[in-house]
Write a protein that holds these residues in place. Structure first.
Motif: not given
Length: 113
Positions: A1-16, A48-56
């Motif tokens: 799960m933590v891997g998914f969140v960090s992957s999402v942060r690499t894809i989506y950026t913004g002011p914070a 990222t999807m493969a990592d989420v499924l592996t972690d799950t």
């Protein structure tokens, strides 16, 4: 799960760092240089999807192992509940992501070319 969140942060950026949670999704496509300098590793959506499924799957297996250990008397009820709750959260997250991907696919298929 933590891997998914960090992957999402690499894809989506913004002011914070909370840009993904706040809905301000700005996709950044950077080839090499800027990500290498910031120490952020780029991953593909498929990876990222493969990592989420592996972690799950790993969370589900650990919950099952904790349950079996409890039946044998080797684990406490608290350990079992924690493992099962973590597995449940991972599974709900994976299902929510799957539902969004299917919904997006259906939306694309309805578009006229």
């Amino acid at each position: 799960m933590v891997g998914f969140v960090s992957s999402v942060r690499t894809i989506y950026t913004g002011p914070a760092a909370t840009s993904f949670a706040s809905g301000a999704n700005e996709t950044r496509h950077v080839a090499g240089g800027a990500n290498a300098a910031s120490g952020v590793e780029e991953t593909s959506f498929a990876q990222t999807m493969a990592d989420v499924l592996t972690d799950t799957a790993a969370d589900l297996k650990s919950a099952e192992a904790a349950s079996i250990s409890a039946v044998r008397g080797e684990a406490s009820a608290q350990q079992v509940v924690e493992a099962v709750m973590e597995a449940e959260m991972s599974l709900k997250t994976a299902l929510a992501i799957r539902d969004k991907v299917v919904s997006a696919y259906q939306e694309f298929s309805r578009m006229t070319i």
